[in-house]
Scaffold this motif. Structure first.
Motif, PDB file in Angstrom:
ATOM      1  N   TRP A 170       3.772   7.069   1.738  1.00  0.00           N
ATOM      2  CA  TRP A 170       3.234   7.859   0.968  1.00  0.00           C
ATOM      3  C   TRP A 170       4.003   8.812   0.258  1.00  0.00           C
ATOM      4  O   TRP A 170       5.305   8.901   0.420  1.00  0.00           O
ATOM      5  CB  TRP A 170       2.432   8.893   1.916  1.00  0.00           C
ATOM      6  CG  TRP A 170       3.114   9.679   3.214  1.00  0.00           C
ATOM      7  CD1 TRP A 170       3.073   9.026   4.460  1.00  0.00           C
ATOM      8  CD2 TRP A 170       3.933  10.854   3.125  1.00  0.00           C
ATOM      9  NE1 TRP A 170       3.990   9.964   5.037  1.00  0.00           N
ATOM     10  CE2 TRP A 170       4.297  11.013   4.344  1.00  0.00           C
ATOM     11  CE3 TRP A 170       4.488  11.780   1.923  1.00  0.00           C
ATOM     12  CZ2 TRP A 170       5.136  12.003   4.759  1.00  0.00           C
ATOM     13  CZ3 TRP A 170       5.011  12.855   2.524  1.00  0.00           C
ATOM     14  CH2 TRP A 170       5.380  12.960   3.678  1.00  0.00           C
ATOM     15  N   SER A 209       0.560   7.232 -10.298  1.00  0.00           N
ATOM     16  CA  SER A 209      -0.395   6.062  -9.871  1.00  0.00           C
ATOM     17  C   SER A 209      -0.317   4.959 -10.713  1.00  0.00           C
ATOM     18  O   SER A 209      -0.279   3.857 -10.327  1.00  0.00           O
ATOM     19  CB  SER A 209      -2.003   6.670  -9.437  1.00  0.00           C
ATOM     20  OG  SER A 209      -2.320   5.666  -9.247  1.00  0.00           O
ATOM     21  N   PRO A 223       0.723  -1.224  -0.123  1.00  0.00           N
ATOM     22  CA  PRO A 223      -0.052   0.064   0.179  1.00  0.00           C
ATOM     23  C   PRO A 223       1.091   1.423  -0.036  1.00  0.00           C
ATOM     24  O   PRO A 223       1.825   1.406   0.656  1.00  0.00           O
ATOM     25  CB  PRO A 223      -0.971  -0.083   1.259  1.00  0.00           C
ATOM     26  CG  PRO A 223      -0.056  -0.702   2.066  1.00  0.00           C
ATOM     27  CD  PRO A 223       0.967  -1.901   1.299  1.00  0.00           C
ATOM     28  N   SER A 242      -5.243  10.748  -2.250  1.00  0.00           N
ATOM     29  CA  SER A 242      -6.116  11.457  -1.271  1.00  0.00           C
ATOM     30  C   SER A 242      -5.845  13.093  -1.472  1.00  0.00           C
ATOM     31  O   SER A 242      -4.539  13.435  -1.746  1.00  0.00           O
ATOM     32  CB  SER A 242      -6.099  10.936   0.097  1.00  0.00           C
ATOM     33  OG  SER A 242      -4.878  11.075   0.578  1.00  0.00           O
ATOM     34  N   SER A 263       1.082   1.150  -9.514  1.00  0.00           N
ATOM     35  CA  SER A 263       0.041   0.038  -9.746  1.00  0.00           C
ATOM     36  C   SER A 263       0.796  -1.032 -10.660  1.00  0.00           C
ATOM     37  O   SER A 263       0.599  -2.189 -10.179  1.00  0.00           O
ATOM     38  CB  SER A 263      -1.176   0.623 -10.370  1.00  0.00           C
ATOM     39  OG  SER A 263      -1.834   1.545  -9.558  1.00  0.00           O
ATOM     40  N   LYS A 265      -3.365   4.732  -3.402  1.00  0.00           N
ATOM     41  CA  LYS A 265      -4.588   5.632  -2.925  1.00  0.00           C
ATOM     42  C   LYS A 265      -4.346   6.989  -2.959  1.00  0.00           C
ATOM     43  O   LYS A 265      -3.309   7.371  -2.422  1.00  0.00           O
ATOM     44  CB  LYS A 265      -5.010   5.023  -1.437  1.00  0.00           C
ATOM     45  CG  LYS A 265      -6.136   5.867  -0.831  1.00  0.00           C
ATOM     46  CD  LYS A 265      -6.208   5.619   0.534  1.00  0.00           C
ATOM     47  CE  LYS A 265      -7.432   6.933   1.374  1.00  0.00           C
ATOM     48  NZ  LYS A 265      -7.283   6.791   2.473  1.00  0.00           N
ATOM     49  N   SER A 292       0.034   5.696  -0.444  1.00  0.00           N
ATOM     50  CA  SER A 292      -0.664   6.758  -0.863  1.00  0.00           C
ATOM     51  C   SER A 292      -0.065   7.960  -1.564  1.00  0.00           C
ATOM     52  O   SER A 292       1.072   8.113  -1.264  1.00  0.00           O
ATOM     53  CB  SER A 292      -1.207   7.548   0.623  1.00  0.00           C
ATOM     54  OG  SER A 292      -2.084   6.579   1.415  1.00  0.00           O
TER      55      SER A 292
END
Length: 127
Positions: free
Chosen positions: A73, A49, A28, A62, A53, A60, A30
């Protein structure tokens, strides 16, 4: 015919098990941008992103006014963002700086929206 159906069933079940395992293994991360970010920054973040991926990260995106407290992050913004004022150095027009803090976190600080876009694209190319 019955053997063929059993083989299909075994194949489908193993395929589902493998895909579930791969999804569960995604790391994960961000990507954080300011709520008032320009479309250029948002475009750069979308490219970043996609690269993350494809490299196996669960991304994620935000929009928030501060840096996250935990986890991995990336913050993408302009040097004049209140969040980055103390953490980034100024660069020339359309320039950018990419640097890491706290070992797992990255800041992309552009001199302007174009610089932040170019910084996102540069990081995406390096992934």
């Amino acid at each position: 015919m019955e053997l063929r159906n059993r083989l299909r069933c075994v194949f489908v079940i193993s395929l589902l098990a493998c895909s579930s395992f791969c999804i569960a293994q995604a790391k994960p991360i961000s990507i954080v941008i300011s709520p008032s970010s320009s479309p250029r920054i948002e475009f750069g973040v979308s490219k970043l992103s996609k690269a993350l991926s494809e490299a196996g990260f669960a991304v994620k995106i935000s929009k928030q006014h501060n840096l996250p407290n935990g986890g991995s992050w990336i913050y993408a913004g302009i040097s004049s963002d209140p969040v980055l004022k103390e953490k980034s150095s100024r660069s020339s027009k359309e320039g950018f700086n990419i640097y890491s803090i706290k070992e797992r976190n990255i800041i992309i600080a552009g001199a302007d929206a174009s610089g932040a876009l170019y910084g996102c694209m540069e990081l995406a190319d390096r992934i």
